[in-house]
Design a protein around this motif. Structure first.
Motif, PDB file in Angstrom:
ATOM      1  N   ALA A   1      22.427  25.945   5.246  1.00 58.05           N
ATOM      2  CA  ALA A   1      21.282  27.653   5.421  1.00 58.05           C
ATOM      3  C   ALA A   1      22.234  28.721   4.538  1.00 58.05           C
ATOM      4  O   ALA A   1      21.577  29.497   4.390  1.00 58.05           O
ATOM      5  CB  ALA A   1      20.425  27.089   6.886  1.00 58.05           C
TER       6      ALA A   1
ATOM      7  N   TYR B   1      17.042  32.509   6.451  1.00 57.47           N
ATOM      8  CA  TYR B   1      18.333  31.505   7.387  1.00 57.47           C
ATOM      9  C   TYR B   1      17.278  30.777   8.192  1.00 57.47           C
ATOM     10  O   TYR B   1      17.453  29.496   7.858  1.00 57.47           O
ATOM     11  CB  TYR B   1      19.487  32.475   8.291  1.00 57.47           C
ATOM     12  CG  TYR B   1      20.148  31.974   8.288  1.00 57.47           C
ATOM     13  CD1 TYR B   1      21.024  30.652   8.141  1.00 57.47           C
ATOM     14  CD2 TYR B   1      20.133  31.330   9.464  1.00 57.47           C
ATOM     15  CE1 TYR B   1      21.594  29.862   8.773  1.00 57.47           C
ATOM     16  CE2 TYR B   1      20.939  30.085  11.007  1.00 57.47           C
ATOM     17  CZ  TYR B   1      21.874  29.679  10.428  1.00 57.47           C
ATOM     18  OH  TYR B   1      22.896  28.606  10.886  1.00 57.47           O
TER      19      TYR B   1
ATOM     20  N   PHE C   1      15.275  28.373   5.977  1.00 60.61           N
ATOM     21  CA  PHE C   1      16.438  27.389   5.675  1.00 60.61           C
ATOM     22  C   PHE C   1      16.709  26.198   6.532  1.00 60.61           C
ATOM     23  O   PHE C   1      16.338  25.044   6.182  1.00 60.61           O
ATOM     24  CB  PHE C   1      17.416  27.999   4.984  1.00 60.61           C
ATOM     25  CG  PHE C   1      17.332  27.857   3.889  1.00 60.61           C
ATOM     26  CD1 PHE C   1      17.306  27.352   2.582  1.00 60.61           C
ATOM     27  CD2 PHE C   1      17.395  30.001   2.694  1.00 60.61           C
ATOM     28  CE1 PHE C   1      17.431  27.496   1.475  1.00 60.61           C
ATOM     29  CE2 PHE C   1      17.141  29.787   1.198  1.00 60.61           C
ATOM     30  CZ  PHE C   1      17.671  29.108   0.700  1.00 60.61           C
ATOM     31  N   LEU C   2      17.093  26.890   7.564  1.00 59.37           N
ATOM     32  CA  LEU C   2      17.184  25.865   8.576  1.00 59.37           C
ATOM     33  C   LEU C   2      16.403  25.053   9.681  1.00 59.37           C
ATOM     34  O   LEU C   2      16.287  23.911   9.351  1.00 59.37           O
ATOM     35  CB  LEU C   2      17.866  26.813  10.348  1.00 59.37           C
ATOM     36  CG  LEU C   2      19.076  25.823  11.124  1.00 59.37           C
ATOM     37  CD1 LEU C   2      20.047  25.622  10.158  1.00 59.37           C
ATOM     38  CD2 LEU C   2      18.803  27.011  12.368  1.00 59.37           C
TER      39      LEU C   2
END
Length: 297
Positions: free
Chosen positions: A169, A283, A286-287
């Protein structure tokens, strides 16, 4: 035009015909025309009009460069403040990862601390967003609490769902930031009113759908409407990352405009705050996307 981030939404940046100004929108070949109220405005119009760049014509859609002036925001100010804010966030994230275990015996306590830190960070973010001036202490405190939340949630995903998800991420977020910066500086992304309107409309729809999904999950149990899990979760994760990239372009434009039109140096803290909000958004998307893909294997 107002920024994507709430931190910029109360500032005096304005746009007209695709260009931007601080309190004024310079028209090619003509004088600056006031566009909206601004906390730094003066009765005589643009308080920075005495600077030579304020009277120059815009070319190719880019604002003129501001001369070095004491008390004005520079790119170095933005870089240093953003680095400081992200540094605090990263340090507290690392500490929470190391000090708050997520094994079966402690995960509930660690998760509760993370959620509490997230709520405090959200409140601090709203407080700063509605303040007329930047508060470095408030911004850094927000970064500290946001770091605790990110550290806990990253540790849970990395240790219990997808090994290496946090690093993936981080790399994805850095790649998006670098890609948008290169595209913006190369002129491949043109930030104008149409771009802004499209991004904000898409973001509003995205947030509303996520809120509805959350309500169904809370009161109906399970994954709600499924917008954050399975195939739909992957689609919305990608959409969230794309929206984050668009927010970055808007933030870069606001920073560029602030420097070109003589924004006060304190605005660098607000720029750092806005960029941090956007990077945290990317972030987390993405995670979430990585965790969904790993769970489906």
């Amino acid at each position: 035009m107002r920024s994507s981030n709430p931190v910029f939404s109360r500032r005096g940046f304005g746009r007209d015909n695709g260009y931007a100004g601080f309190n004024t929108a310079p028209q090619a070949g003509g004088p600056a025309v006031a566009t909206q109220a601004n906390p730094y405005a003066q009765p005589t119009g643009n308080p920075y009009a005495q600077n030579p760049y304020a009277q120059q014509d815009l070319q190719h859609g880019a604002p003129p460069q501001a001369p070095a002036t004491t008390g004005r925001m520079t790119i170095d100010d933005v870089v240093m403040r953003t680095g400081t804010t992200l540094g605090v966030l990263i340090v507290t994230a690392a500490l929470s990862w190391a000090l708050l275990p997520v094994d079966d015996a402690h995960i509930s306590r660690s998760y509760g601390i993370g959620i509490g830190a997230a709520l405090i960070g959200m409140v601090l973010a709203f407080v700063q967003s509605f303040k007329r001036k930047a508060s470095p202490a408030l911004i850094l405190t927000y970064a500290a609490f946001e770091g605790v939340f990110l550290g806990v949630i990253s540790s849970i995903v990395d240790n219990r769902i997808a090994d290496g998800a946090a690093m993936q991420a981080v790399i994805g977020t850095m790649a998006v930031f670098a890609g948008v910066l290169v595209a913006y500086k190369a002129g491949w992304i043109r930030v104008n009113r149409r771009f802004y309107g499209f991004v904000m409309a898409a973001a509003l729809g995205f947030i509303l759908l996520m809120a509805v999904n959350l309500l169904f999950a809370v009161f109906g149990g399970g994954d709600g409407l499924g917008f954050r899990s399975g195939a739909l979760g992957v689609v919305f994760g990608v959409v969230g990352i794309i929206l984050g990239a668009c927010f970055l372009a808007l933030d870069f434009k606001q920073v560029e405009d602030g420097i070109a039109y003589g924004a006060p140096r304190e605005e660098a803290w607000l720029a750092a705050f806005g960029l941090t909000l956007t990077l945290v958004w990317i972030y987390l998307e993405f995670l979430r996307l990585i965790s969904i893909l790993s769970s489906s294997d």
